[in-house]
Design a protein around this motif. Structure first.
Motif, PDB file in Angstrom:
ATOM      1  N   PRO A 132     -28.600  19.452   1.481  1.00  0.00           N
ATOM      2  CA  PRO A 132     -28.342  20.874   1.267  1.00  0.00           C
ATOM      3  C   PRO A 132     -27.014  21.128   0.573  1.00  0.00           C
ATOM      4  CG  PRO A 132     -27.683  20.292   3.475  1.00  0.00           C
ATOM      5  CD  PRO A 132     -28.178  19.018   2.831  1.00  0.00           C
ATOM      6  N   ALA A 133     -26.283  20.059   0.214  1.00  0.00           N
ATOM      7  CA  ALA A 133     -24.908  20.262  -0.235  1.00  0.00           C
ATOM      8  C   ALA A 133     -24.440  19.349  -1.363  1.00  0.00           C
ATOM      9  CB  ALA A 133     -23.957  20.091   0.955  1.00  0.00           C
ATOM     10  N   SER A 134     -25.011  18.170  -1.509  1.00  0.00           N
ATOM     11  CA  SER A 134     -24.513  17.207  -2.499  1.00  0.00           C
ATOM     12  C   SER A 134     -24.947  17.613  -3.902  1.00  0.00           C
ATOM     13  CB  SER A 134     -25.027  15.804  -2.176  1.00  0.00           C
ATOM     14  OG  SER A 134     -24.479  15.351  -0.968  1.00  0.00           O
ATOM     15  N   THR A 135     -23.966  17.852  -4.768  1.00  0.00           N
ATOM     16  CA  THR A 135     -24.248  18.440  -6.077  1.00  0.00           C
ATOM     17  C   THR A 135     -24.003  17.499  -7.247  1.00  0.00           C
ATOM     18  OG1 THR A 135     -22.006  19.373  -6.048  1.00  0.00           O
ATOM     19  CG2 THR A 135     -23.801  20.805  -5.312  1.00  0.00           C
ATOM     20  N   ASN A 136     -23.506  16.284  -6.999  1.00  0.00           N
ATOM     21  CA  ASN A 136     -23.260  15.357  -8.102  1.00  0.00           C
ATOM     22  C   ASN A 136     -24.576  14.995  -8.795  1.00  0.00           C
ATOM     23  OD1 ASN A 136     -22.958  12.514  -9.341  1.00  0.00           O
ATOM     24  ND2 ASN A 136     -20.857  13.153  -8.977  1.00  0.00           N
ATOM     25  N   PRO A 137     -24.634  15.099 -10.127  1.00  0.00           N
ATOM     26  CA  PRO A 137     -25.882  14.799 -10.842  1.00  0.00           C
ATOM     27  C   PRO A 137     -26.426  13.410 -10.549  1.00  0.00           C
ATOM     28  CG  PRO A 137     -24.336  15.887 -12.308  1.00  0.00           C
ATOM     29  CD  PRO A 137     -23.580  15.589 -11.040  1.00  0.00           C
ATOM     30  N   ALA A 233     -11.440  20.456 -11.403  1.00  0.00           N
ATOM     31  CA  ALA A 233     -12.651  19.831 -10.875  1.00  0.00           C
ATOM     32  C   ALA A 233     -12.264  18.945  -9.697  1.00  0.00           C
ATOM     33  CB  ALA A 233     -13.351  19.022 -11.961  1.00  0.00           C
ATOM     34  N   GLY A 234     -12.227  19.545  -8.522  1.00  0.00           N
ATOM     35  CA  GLY A 234     -11.813  18.819  -7.329  1.00  0.00           C
ATOM     36  C   GLY A 234     -12.026  19.668  -6.101  1.00  0.00           C
ATOM     37  N   LEU A 235     -11.323  19.339  -5.030  1.00  0.00           N
ATOM     38  CA  LEU A 235     -11.534  19.995  -3.750  1.00  0.00           C
ATOM     39  C   LEU A 235     -10.453  21.043  -3.463  1.00  0.00           C
ATOM     40  CD1 LEU A 235     -12.574  16.901  -1.592  1.00  0.00           C
ATOM     41  CD2 LEU A 235     -14.029  18.469  -2.901  1.00  0.00           C
ATOM     42  N   GLY A 236     -10.746  21.904  -2.514  1.00  0.00           N
ATOM     43  CA  GLY A 236      -9.901  23.046  -2.227  1.00  0.00           C
ATOM     44  C   GLY A 236      -8.518  22.694  -1.714  1.00  0.00           C
ATOM     45  N   ASP A 237      -8.380  21.597  -0.958  1.00  0.00           N
ATOM     46  CA  ASP A 237      -7.073  21.232  -0.434  1.00  0.00           C
ATOM     47  C   ASP A 237      -6.080  21.015  -1.571  1.00  0.00           C
ATOM     48  OD1 ASP A 237      -8.087  21.421   2.069  1.00  0.00           O
ATOM     49  OD2 ASP A 237      -8.080  19.277   2.517  1.00  0.00           O
ATOM     50  N   GLN A 238      -6.534  20.311  -2.611  1.00  0.00           N
ATOM     51  CA  GLN A 238      -5.655  20.068  -3.749  1.00  0.00           C
ATOM     52  C   GLN A 238      -5.460  21.326  -4.584  1.00  0.00           C
ATOM     53  OE1 GLN A 238      -7.330  16.488  -5.713  1.00  0.00           O
ATOM     54  NE2 GLN A 238      -5.371  15.540  -5.247  1.00  0.00           N
ATOM     55  N   LEU A 239      -6.519  22.076  -4.788  1.00  0.00           N
ATOM     56  CA  LEU A 239      -6.400  23.286  -5.596  1.00  0.00           C
ATOM     57  C   LEU A 239      -5.396  24.253  -4.972  1.00  0.00           C
ATOM     58  CD1 LEU A 239      -7.233  25.082  -7.951  1.00  0.00           C
ATOM     59  CD2 LEU A 239      -9.119  25.941  -6.528  1.00  0.00           C
ATOM     60  N   ILE A 256      -9.757  28.160 -12.350  1.00  0.00           N
ATOM     61  CA  ILE A 256     -11.198  28.197 -12.097  1.00  0.00           C
ATOM     62  C   ILE A 256     -11.560  26.873 -11.448  1.00  0.00           C
ATOM     63  CG2 ILE A 256     -13.499  28.443 -13.124  1.00  0.00           C
ATOM     64  CD1 ILE A 256     -12.195  29.793 -15.520  1.00  0.00           C
ATOM     65  N   SER A 257     -12.471  26.875 -10.482  1.00  0.00           N
ATOM     66  CA  SER A 257     -12.892  25.631  -9.852  1.00  0.00           C
ATOM     67  C   SER A 257     -14.352  25.718  -9.441  1.00  0.00           C
ATOM     68  CB  SER A 257     -12.003  25.320  -8.644  1.00  0.00           C
ATOM     69  OG  SER A 257     -12.154  23.976  -8.232  1.00  0.00           O
ATOM     70  N   GLY A 258     -14.878  24.589  -8.956  1.00  0.00           N
ATOM     71  CA  GLY A 258     -16.276  24.513  -8.548  1.00  0.00           C
ATOM     72  C   GLY A 258     -16.460  24.639  -7.050  1.00  0.00           C
ATOM     73  N   ASP A 259     -17.637  24.257  -6.571  1.00  0.00           N
ATOM     74  CA  ASP A 259     -17.973  24.481  -5.160  1.00  0.00           C
ATOM     75  C   ASP A 259     -17.131  23.659  -4.206  1.00  0.00           C
ATOM     76  OD1 ASP A 259     -19.141  22.028  -5.791  1.00  0.00           O
ATOM     77  OD2 ASP A 259     -20.881  22.367  -4.507  1.00  0.00           O
ATOM     78  N   GLY A 260     -16.492  22.593  -4.703  1.00  0.00           N
ATOM     79  CA  GLY A 260     -15.626  21.804  -3.842  1.00  0.00           C
ATOM     80  C   GLY A 260     -14.405  22.577  -3.373  1.00  0.00           C
ATOM     81  N   ALA A 261     -14.091  23.663  -4.083  1.00  0.00           N
ATOM     82  CA  ALA A 261     -12.949  24.504  -3.704  1.00  0.00           C
ATOM     83  C   ALA A 261     -13.375  25.698  -2.861  1.00  0.00           C
ATOM     84  CB  ALA A 261     -12.222  24.984  -4.957  1.00  0.00           C
ATOM     85  N   MET A 262     -14.637  25.738  -2.479  1.00  0.00           N
ATOM     86  CA  MET A 262     -15.132  26.831  -1.641  1.00  0.00           C
ATOM     87  C   MET A 262     -14.764  26.537  -0.188  1.00  0.00           C
ATOM     88  SD  MET A 262     -16.791  29.716  -1.553  1.00  0.00           S
ATOM     89  CE  MET A 262     -17.859  29.973  -2.949  1.00  0.00           C
ATOM     90  N   VAL A 263     -13.460  26.675   0.118  1.00  0.00           N
ATOM     91  CA  VAL A 263     -12.960  26.376   1.462  1.00  0.00           C
ATOM     92  C   VAL A 263     -12.249  27.596   2.032  1.00  0.00           C
ATOM     93  CG1 VAL A 263     -12.735  23.907   1.051  1.00  0.00           C
ATOM     94  CG2 VAL A 263     -10.814  25.408   0.522  1.00  0.00           C
ATOM     95  N   LEU A 278     -10.909  31.947  -9.713  1.00  0.00           N
ATOM     96  CA  LEU A 278     -12.363  32.021  -9.865  1.00  0.00           C
ATOM     97  C   LEU A 278     -13.014  30.758  -9.312  1.00  0.00           C
ATOM     98  CD1 LEU A 278     -12.273  33.359 -13.517  1.00  0.00           C
ATOM     99  CD2 LEU A 278     -13.135  34.651 -11.560  1.00  0.00           C
ATOM    100  N   ILE A 279     -14.118  30.923  -8.605  1.00  0.00           N
ATOM    101  CA  ILE A 279     -14.839  29.804  -8.005  1.00  0.00           C
ATOM    102  C   ILE A 279     -16.320  29.875  -8.412  1.00  0.00           C
ATOM    103  CG2 ILE A 279     -15.490  28.632  -5.881  1.00  0.00           C
ATOM    104  CD1 ILE A 279     -12.503  28.600  -6.253  1.00  0.00           C
ATOM    105  N   VAL A 280     -16.832  28.764  -8.920  1.00  0.00           N
ATOM    106  CA  VAL A 280     -18.256  28.661  -9.250  1.00  0.00           C
ATOM    107  C   VAL A 280     -18.987  28.146  -8.022  1.00  0.00           C
ATOM    108  CG1 VAL A 280     -19.964  27.659 -10.793  1.00  0.00           C
ATOM    109  CG2 VAL A 280     -17.674  28.152 -11.653  1.00  0.00           C
ATOM    110  N   PHE A 281     -19.984  28.874  -7.583  1.00  0.00           N
ATOM    111  CA  PHE A 281     -20.745  28.480  -6.396  1.00  0.00           C
ATOM    112  C   PHE A 281     -22.150  29.055  -6.516  1.00  0.00           C
ATOM    113  CE2 PHE A 281     -21.611  28.665  -1.684  1.00  0.00           C
ATOM    114  CZ  PHE A 281     -21.528  27.301  -1.473  1.00  0.00           C
TER     115      PHE A 281
END
Length: 383
Positions: A132-137, A233-239, A256-263, A278-281
Motif C-alpha cells: 500500500p506504500a512502496s512507490t519505487n518503480p 528527492a528524499g525523506l521528510g527528516d532531511q527535508l 518541492i518534494s515527493g511522498d517521502g516528505a509526507m511526514v 510543495l509536496i507531491v502525494f
C-alpha cells in the motif's frame, strides 16, 4: 527476532491444530472452512511507526469487514501483524519465515528498500504481496508474478513534479537533489527527464548522503548557482532540516518534494519556513465517496485515517477480490485475476491493474504547507 519467530510459531501451531482436528473429525470438516492466513508487514516500531500503525489499522478493519460479510466463500481471513522496523534485513527475514510457514498473502511492506528484496523471496515461496506504500518503480519493473500495489509510482510523481516546476517556475533556476537511495534517485531521474522534455533542464543536479544532517555545502552550492526552486528527492527528516538551514542562511528557496516528505514532523524540523513547501502525494483518499463509511467509522474510534490507512484497507480488498475472481486461493491464479484489468471496487475507488501489478488510474496530486488562522501550518491540496 526471537519474538517475531515465536509469534509465527504460535500462530501456525494453532492453525495446524485446527486443521488436525478437522481431519480427525471428518463430520465437521465439510462444514468448517480453515482460516486464510493474511499478514500485514511494515514498520510497527522505529522512525516510520506512524505509517506502520496506519497499515495495521487499515488492514485490520478491512479484514473485520470482509469476515463480517462471510469471508471468502465462507472462509475467514486471519490477519497477522509483523514488524519489519523499516529495515530490509528484517523484511527479508519475515519473507523467508512466511515461506516456511506457508503464508501466501501479504499486505506490505512500507519502504521500497524492504519491499523489493522481500518480493523476490515471496515470489520463490508462492506468496502474493500487495504493497500500500512502496512507490519505487523497481518494485514492479522486475516483472515478478506476485507483486501488486495500491500506491502509485515514483516515476509518476517525479514526472509530475518536473512538469509542475516548468509550468509554474519557468523563469527560475531549478535544482534537483537526491538523497542517493533507490527511492531518491528514481524520483530525481524522472523529474530531470521531465524538465528536459519541456526544454528547461535543471541548473544543478546533485546528491546528499541519506543520513546527512548538515547541508552547509549544499546550500553554498545552490547559492553559487543562483537556484530559485529545489526538488528534493528524499525523506521528510532531511527535508525539514534542509529547509531550516536554508532559511537560516537567508536563501528562502522554494522547495518541492515527493511522498517521502509526507511526514507529520516536517514543521517541527523546518519551522515556519516550511510554509509554501510543495509536496507531491496521492489525491486525498478520505474525500473519495467510496471511503465515506470507513472514514466515519475510523473517526468514531478516535483515529484519523491518513496517508496509508485507506490504501492498506484497499490492499486487503484487492486480495479478497482476487480470490473471488479466481475462484481459488492459489496465489498465482489470484495474482493473474487481479492483473486481468477487471475493475476492483475499493475504498479508494475502482482500481484496475496492469500486467506488472501497477494501478492504471493516476494517483498523484500537489499539496502545499499553508498558514492557518491560528498561526499553525497544515498541508492543503493545491487548487
Amino acid at each position: 527476532m526471537g519474538g517475531f519467530g515465536a509469534e509465527l510459531r504460535r500462530h501456525f501451531t494453532l492453525l495446524a491444530f485446527g486443521l488436525l482436528v478437522a481431519s480427525i473429525v471428518p463430520q465437521f470438516a465439510a462444514a468448517a472452512c480453515p482460516d486464510i492466513p493474511v499478514a500485514v508487514a511494515g514498520p510497527m516500531t522505529g522512525d516510520w511507526a506512524v505509517y506502520g500503525e496506519e497499515m495495521r489499522r487499515g488492514a485490520q478493519l478491512a479484514t473485520d469487514d470482509i469476515n463480517a460479510k462471510g469471508g471468502i466463500k465462507g472462509c475467514k481471513l486471519a490477519l497477522m501483524v509483523l514488524d519489519d522496523q523499516g529495515k530490509p534485513d528484517t523484511a527479508i527475514a519475515i519473507a523467508k519465515a512466511f515461506g516456511r510457514d506457508r503464508v501466501r498473502f501479504v499486505v506490505g511492506h512500507y519502504n521500497s528498500g524492504s519491499s523489493i528484496p522481500a518480493s523476490q523471496i515471496y515470489a520463490k515461496n508462492n506468496t502474493l504481496m500487495v504493497s500500500p506504500a512502496s512507490t519505487n518503480p523497481g518494485l514492479t519493473e522486475f516483472k515478478l508474478w506476485n507483486v501488486i500495489r495500491t500506491a502509485g509510482r515514483d516515476d509518476v510523481q517525479g514526472t509530475f513534479a518536473g512538469k509542475y516546476m516548468v509550468d509554474h517556475f519557468a523563469n527560475g533556476n531549478l535544482a534537483i537533489v537526491s538523497d542517493g537511495t533507490p527511492y531518491g534517485d528514481g524520483l530525481a531521474n524522472k523529474a530531470r527527464n521531465a524538465l528536459r522534455a519541456k526544454g528547461h533542464p535543471e541548473k544543478l543536479a546533485t546528491k546528499v548522503k541519506y543520513d546527512q544532517t548538515d547541508f552547509g555545502d549544499l546550500i553554498a552550492k545552490m547559492k553559487a548557482a543562483k537556484i530559485d526552486v529545489v526538488f528534493f528527492a528524499g525523506l521528510g527528516d532531511q527535508l525539514g532540516r534542509l529547509i531550516r538551514q536554508d532559511d537560516d542562511a537567508g536563501m528562502h528557496l522554494q522547495f518541492i518534494s515527493g511522498d517521502g516528505a509526507m511526514v507529520k514532523g516536517l514543521t517541527a524540523l523546518g519551522g515556519p519556513a516550511v510554509q509554501g513547501t510543495l509536496i507531491v502525494f496521492s489525491p486525498e483518499d478520505r474525500s473519495n465517496p467510496a471511503a465515506k463509511d470507513v472514514v466515519t467509522r475510523f473517526r468514531a474510534q478516535g483515529f484519523e485515517p491518513e496517508a496509508y490507512t485507506l490504501k492498506s484497507y484497499a490492499a486487503v480488498q484487492v486480495i479478497a477480490a482476487g480470490m473471488e475472481m479466481a475462484g481459488v486461493q492459489a496465489p498465482r491464479l489470484v495474482a493473474a485475476a487481479i492483473r486481468s484489468g477487471k475493475p476492483i471496487s475499493t475504498v479508494v475507488g475502482d482500481l484496475t491493474f496492469d500486467a506488472k501489478g501497477d494501478r492504471r488510474e493516476p494517483d498523484v496530486a500537489m499539496y502545499v504547507w499553508t498558514k492557518q488562522a491560528n498561526g499553525g501550518l497544515s498541508l492543503e491540496p493545491v487548487k
